[in-house]
Each structure stands twice: as structure tokens, then as C-alpha cells.
Design a protein around this motif. Structure first.
Motif, PDB file in Angstrom:
ATOM      1  N   HIS A   1      -0.701   4.782  -0.758  1.00  0.00           N
ATOM      2  CA  HIS A   1      -1.513   5.482   0.125  1.00  0.00           C
ATOM      3  C   HIS A   1      -0.403   6.698   0.855  1.00  0.00           C
TER       4      HIS A   1
ATOM      5  N   LEU B   1      -5.116   6.808   8.241  1.00  0.00           N
ATOM      6  CA  LEU B   1      -5.221   5.945   7.053  1.00  0.00           C
ATOM      7  C   LEU B   1      -6.721   5.831   6.524  1.00  0.00           C
TER       8      LEU B   1
ATOM      9  N   MET C   1       0.850  -1.258   0.166  1.00  0.00           N
ATOM     10  CA  MET C   1      -0.227  -0.012  -0.001  1.00  0.00           C
ATOM     11  C   MET C   1       0.646   1.186  -0.059  1.00  0.00           C
TER      12      MET C   1
ATOM     13  N   ARG D   1      -9.021   3.471   3.558  1.00  0.00           N
ATOM     14  CA  ARG D   1      -8.903   2.486   2.916  1.00  0.00           C
ATOM     15  C   ARG D   1      -9.536   2.632   1.585  1.00  0.00           C
TER      16      ARG D   1
ATOM     17  N   THR E   1      -4.545   5.134  -6.179  1.00  0.00           N
ATOM     18  CA  THR E   1      -4.565   6.600  -6.018  1.00  0.00           C
ATOM     19  C   THR E   1      -3.667   7.377  -6.931  1.00  0.00           C
TER      20      THR E   1
END
Length: 471
Positions: A338, A438, A335, A440, A380
């Protein structure tokens, strides 16, 4: 008829042996183990890796691809007929469809074979033709790997260690109250044993959902055909002053040993012992978000995982591997999408620092190790936003719960990882001078061009480390 049957059997045996020798000499096989701890994205990693090896337009750091030596990559039937096939096509469809979604987690072992037709490099490039290299990807739950640590412990040691860890965890309150009230010296009552095991299993599932990493025994959460069997009907208990034959404590001890013999040992004998390369996926950002104790739990768990690759100090494993060693181990923080790309090096350094002591030991045992941050499927895009009057580097994606677009600034990771790891080691309950958020995100809608796999971050570098030397 009997003679013909015997002859056919011998012939098939010889053909099988010759086929194995031929494959070893002329079509080498690399067995890559892929595992991860809770919510690390193991299924997405395998799907993204395979998709980008089949269509390599986004794999410039894979040297054989950059040199133009890979002529073709294709899926083939897997060699192990008794293992489920990793459902690559269904998982890829879930990630890249009109309504993209994260695929369901794999809860058991599975396998997929990917074959490469590669031209040789160096002096042999003009002397020999293309060769075939097979990559067998073995997908298995991280909790099963953690179970190896049980092989060197007695029931009393495991109980003491587990109860100590659980003492301050809110998810364990109900089980701890039940365990402390139990008198292990009393005669076994199966209903009590089942109640204790059920409460302990509830804790394990709640802990896994909350982001704790050390959730063993792993099969309690993934029981399969063993559900309800005595081998999964035990729990840690305080040691009584005496434990006569037929007592609850003695029976828990016996079942713990049966779990090691009938559940843990067969997995490592049949699957783990043949792995050549290993990637361990870690949700480091999730642990940082959860707080210092979760991060320390992750660090300790990763150290325990590395013990699985050190057969020299494990008699059981030394006998099992018979000289075979895992050659390369990659620890990957998932991840990474992120975070803004400017923070990726900080995440990698945190991973390296968490694992340094255990990684050095693994390197001493002969395994080449590396740590990196990556994203198996980029969900993203990056953008600059204003937060509390300051301009910060953020990421934007589609929220899993609502589907709406949202920007996230997770906080600034420190340049010095000790600012996180020191309070984690000291048992701090929260970060004193920083906050880490954080969100999701769900997978983004993507339109792929011919020859391109799904967008990712550093999957090509991961592939180069894991298999590049064999291509």
C-alpha cells in the motif's frame, strides 16, 4: 487378552518414544508460531508463505534456495491430531481464483506441516545425503498472546488499567457508563454480571474493528464452546471501599482468576511453550491512519506481547517453559504494497523505533529479533500521479468495496520516526502537520507461471530470518 493389550500398549509407547527421538535427531522440527493483531493479515501471510515455499521462483533471498540445496518441499499430515488443519488449499484458491478475494480470518488455533528435503552445505555437502526438515506452522489469534499479560495481574490491577485506557475511547462510552454506575459491594445478581460482560464484549469487538490493539481478554471475542459460561462473564469494575463475600466485585475477581487458570494457562502449556520461532504481524499503516492514540496503543501492545517471550521475569512462564525459549522473533508490518517502495524503509524504521525498548529486552532474554515491512500477497502496482499540481509516487489497486481500480497516495511517512512517535506518546488526538490516507485493496487477478508462487514483498527475507539457519 489383558496381557496382550498391555503388551500392545507398551509396544506402541516404545515405538512412539523411538519415533520422537528419531525425528529429533534425524528429521528436525521447527515450530513456527504465527500471530497478528486485528486486520494484520495472518491468514494471507501463512498462505503466501507456504505457496512460495512450495514453488520458490520468487524466493531469491532464501539462501538454501539460492544455493540450489532445496530438492523438494511438500505438505505432510500434521503431528497434532487434535488441532484443526490450516486450510491452505481453500485460502490459496480464494486468493488466486478468477474472482480473487481475501480469505476469511482464522478465529482459532490451527496447524500445518511443511517438509523440506535439503542437501547439507559446507564440509558436509559431499559426505552426507539430503536430510528432511519439518516446519510446523502454528496459527493462533494475537489476542490469545496478549492474554499472557493477565497472568501477572490481579483483578484489581487489571480493572484499574483497563478502565483507565477506556476512559476516552468512544467505543467504550456505553460500557463505561454502566461500570461507573455499578456498586461492586452489593450482592451478586447474575443478570447484572451478564449485562456487564455483554457490554464489555461489545466494546472489545467495536475496538478491534476500529483498529485498537489491546483487546483483552481475547476469548471474549472468540468464545467458541465457552460462550455464556461464567469464565467469560466478568468485566472490569471500579474497586469499592469493601467487597464482602458474595458481592459482585468478589465474584468478578473469582471469574477473572478462573479465566487465567482454565483458559489462558492451558493454551500456553499445550501450544505456546513448544514454539521455536515466532512472527508477529502488525497493521502499522492502519494504526498511523487511525491517529496518534492508535499508534501509541499499538506500541504499548507490542511491548506487552514481547513480555510473553521473557520468561525470566514471569514465574508462571518460567515454570511452564522449563528452559525452552523462542529463538527468533520477527515483527512484520504488513501491507507494504500500500506504499511505494521508496517508503518501505521508513515504515521499517518506524517499526524498529516503536519496538526498540521492548526488543532490546527480548534480545537480552536470548531471542534474536528483527523488524521489517512486507506484503504477503502483492495487490498493487506502482505509478506516478499528479496531486495538487505535484508529482507523487503512488500505488494502484482494485478497491475491495467496488472492485474498481483506484490510485492511492497515502501521504509521506517522515524520515524521522519521532515525528510520529513523540505526539503519539504525548497523547495527541491527531497529526498536526501531516495526513495519512489508507484504502483497502482487494487481491489482484494473477497468472502464475510454473514454479512461481504468488507475488509478494520480502516474504523470502522473512523466511530466511525465521528458518534459513535450519535449512
Amino acid at each position: 487378552m489383558v496381557f496382550r493389550t498391555l503388551t500392545d500398549g507398551v509396544t506402541r509407547g516404545i515405538e512412539g518414544a523411538l519415533g520422537a527421538v528419531s525425528e529429533t535427531l534425524f528429521e528436525p522440527v521447527v515450530r513456527l508460531g504465527v500471530t497478528g493483531l486485528s486486520r494484520a493479515g495472518k491468514t494471507v501471510f501463512i498462505t503466501g508463505l507456504v505457496a512460495n515455499l512450495l514453488d520458490r521462483g520468487r524466493m531469491p533471498q532464501l539462501r538454501a534456495q539460492a544455493e540450489g540445496r532445496i530438492e523438494a518441499v511438500f505438505l505432510q499430515p500434521q503431528p497434532d491430531d487434535t488441532l484443526p488443519r490450516f486450510d491452505f488449499e481453500a485460502h490459496l484458491a480464494a486468493l488466486t481464483g478468477d474472482d480473487p478475494r481475501w480469505p476469511a480470518s482464522t478465529r482459532s488455533i490451527s496447524e500445518l506441516r511443511l517438509s523440506f528435503r535439503v542437501r547439507p552445505s559446507g564440509m558436509l555437502s559431499g559426505l552426507t545425503g539430503p536430510r528432511t526438515v519439518h516446519l510446523d506452522i502454528i496459527d493462533y489469534p494475537g489476542e490469545w498472546l496478549l492474554d499472557l499479560s493477565l497472568m501477572t495481574k490481579t483483578y484489581a490491577q487489571w480493572s484499574d488499567d483497563t478502565l483507565t485506557r477506556l476512559a476516552n475511547r468512544p467505543q467504550a462510552r456505553s460500557f463505561m457508563a454502566m461500570a461507573r454506575a455499578e456498586d461492586g459491594s452489593l450482592k451478586l445478581e447474575e443478570a447484572r454480571a451478564q449485562a456487564l460482560a455483554a457490554s464489555f464484549t461489545d466494546y472489545l469487538n467495536a475496538a478491534r474493528k476500529a483498529g485498537w490493539s489491546d483487546c483483552t481478554p481475547g476469548r471474549f471475542m472468540l468464545p467458541g464452546d465457552l460462550a455464556g459460561s461464567p469464565v467469560l462473564t466478568f468485566a472490569p469494575l471500579p474497586a469499592p471501599s469493601q467487597a464482602p463475600r458474595g458481592s459482585l466485585y468478589r465474584e468478578m475477581d473469582r471469574r477473572f482468576e478462573a479465566y487465567k487458570s482454565h483458559v489462558v494457562q492451558p493454551f500456553f502449556r499445550e501450544h505456546f511453550s513448544r514454539i521455536d520461532r515466532q512472527v508477529v504481524l502488525v497493521d502499522a499503516l492502519g494504526a498511523i491512519h487511525a491517529g496518534p492514540q492508535a499508534l501509541e496503543d499499538l506500541r504499548r501492545t507490542m511491548a506487552e506481547i514481547l513480555q510473553a517471550f521473557r520468561p525470566g521475569r514471569n514465574t508462571f512462564l518460567s515454570q511452564l517453559l522449563l528452559g525452552h525459549r523462542v529463538e527468533r522473533i520477527l515483527f512484520a508490518a504488513t501491507m507494504a504494497d500500500h506504499l511505494h517502495h521508496t517508503q518501505h524503509p521508513k515504515l521499517t524504521v518506524i517499526m524498529q523505533s516503536m519496538l526498540r525498548e521492548a526488543r532490546d529486552r527480548a534480545a537480552f532474554a536470548g531471542a534474536l529479533t528483527a523488524a521489517m515491512s512486507l506484503s504477503s500477497l502483492r495487490a498493487t502496482v506502482e505509478e506516478t500521479v499528479t496531486r495538487h499540481g505535484e508529482t507523487v509516487e503512488a500505488v494502484r489497486g482494485r478497491l475491495m468495496e467496488s472492485g474498481r481500480q483506484a490510485a492511492m497516495y497515502p501521504g509521506e511517512l517522515p524520515d524521522d520516526p519521532a515525528r510520529l512517535l513523540s505526539p503519539a506518546r504525548e497523547g495527541a488526538e491527531r497529526w498536526l502537520d501531516a495526513e495519512f490516507a489508507l484504502m483497502r485493496f482487494g487481491p489482484a487477478r494473477i497468472a502464475l507461471k510454473p514454479g512461481e508462487g504468488p507475488p509478494h514483498i520480502r516474504l523470502d527475507r522473512a523466511a530466511e530470518f525465521l528458518i534459513g539457519d535450519r535449512l
